[in-house]
Design a protein around this motif. Sequence first.
Motif, PDB file in Angstrom:
ATOM      1  N   UNK A  41       0.844  -1.198   0.000  1.00  0.00           N
ATOM      2  CA  UNK A  41       0.000   0.000   0.000  1.00  0.00           C
ATOM      3  C   UNK A  41       0.878   1.247   0.000  1.00  0.00           C
ATOM      4  N   UNK A  42       1.974   1.202   0.751  1.00  0.00           N
ATOM      5  CA  UNK A  42       2.890   2.347   0.810  1.00  0.00           C
ATOM      6  C   UNK A  42       3.542   2.578  -0.547  1.00  0.00           C
ATOM      7  N   UNK A  43       3.912   1.488  -1.214  1.00  0.00           N
ATOM      8  CA  UNK A  43       4.564   1.606  -2.517  1.00  0.00           C
ATOM      9  C   UNK A  43       3.617   2.149  -3.585  1.00  0.00           C
ATOM     10  N   UNK A  78      -9.599  -0.074   2.248  1.00  0.00           N
ATOM     11  CA  UNK A  78      -8.580   0.035   1.203  1.00  0.00           C
ATOM     12  C   UNK A  78      -7.713   1.265   1.396  1.00  0.00           C
ATOM     13  N   UNK A  79      -6.509   1.214   0.855  1.00  0.00           N
ATOM     14  CA  UNK A  79      -5.621   2.374   0.871  1.00  0.00           C
ATOM     15  C   UNK A  79      -5.910   3.224  -0.361  1.00  0.00           C
ATOM     16  N   UNK A  80      -5.881   4.543  -0.180  1.00  0.00           N
ATOM     17  CA  UNK A  80      -6.110   5.468  -1.289  1.00  0.00           C
ATOM     18  C   UNK A  80      -4.999   6.508  -1.307  1.00  0.00           C
ATOM     19  N   UNK A 102       4.874   4.580   7.389  1.00  0.00           N
ATOM     20  CA  UNK A 102       5.606   3.339   7.163  1.00  0.00           C
ATOM     21  C   UNK A 102       7.009   3.668   6.689  1.00  0.00           C
ATOM     22  N   UNK A 103       7.991   2.906   7.157  1.00  0.00           N
ATOM     23  CA  UNK A 103       9.346   2.995   6.627  1.00  0.00           C
ATOM     24  C   UNK A 103       9.579   1.756   5.789  1.00  0.00           C
ATOM     25  N   UNK A 104       9.887   1.960   4.502  1.00  0.00           N
ATOM     26  CA  UNK A 104      10.111   0.814   3.615  1.00  0.00           C
ATOM     27  C   UNK A 104      11.507   0.233   3.818  1.00  0.00           C
TER      28      UNK A 104
END
Length: 148
Positions: A41-43, A78-80, A102-104
């Motif tokens: 989701x972050x990506x 859901x992520x938007x 979030x830290x990837x």
Amino acid sequence: MRTQRQVVDYSLQKRAVLRELLAGRIGTYDVCDASPYLKNAARFHGEPTDDRCPICRSENLTHVHYIYGDELKQSAGQARTLAELPVLAMTLREFQVFVVEVCLGCDWNHLVEQYLLGRDGLAEGGPEQGAVGGAAAPTGRRRREAQR
Ligand SMILES: [Zn+2]
């Protein structure tokens, strides 16, 4: 955002977690546990920030916006992207947004804030506004929304 309301800020909780970590009462494995779903989701829907990760200090944090609400039906949870939220806020009466950082790099993640969005916020101070002599306007707007 204009219609943002009932904002709950979680920075105190985040600072408490970081204090616990610094004191050694919890380990990084307790807090750096972002799921593959959250990282995806972050990506794909995340909003890059200029804030450094408080744990690894080598990556910038990404904000993920999750939406919840009855009106969203199967889209709930859901992520938007941040850009999609004002569009949803114009079409839905009310929905809840949860912002997660979030830290990837090291998988650190924490809730940043939550708030409500939606048309209900716009109605404050005059739900009848625009009703007089503006019959064509709402119809036009509805048509544009349907084309999206
Ligand atoms: Zn990190």
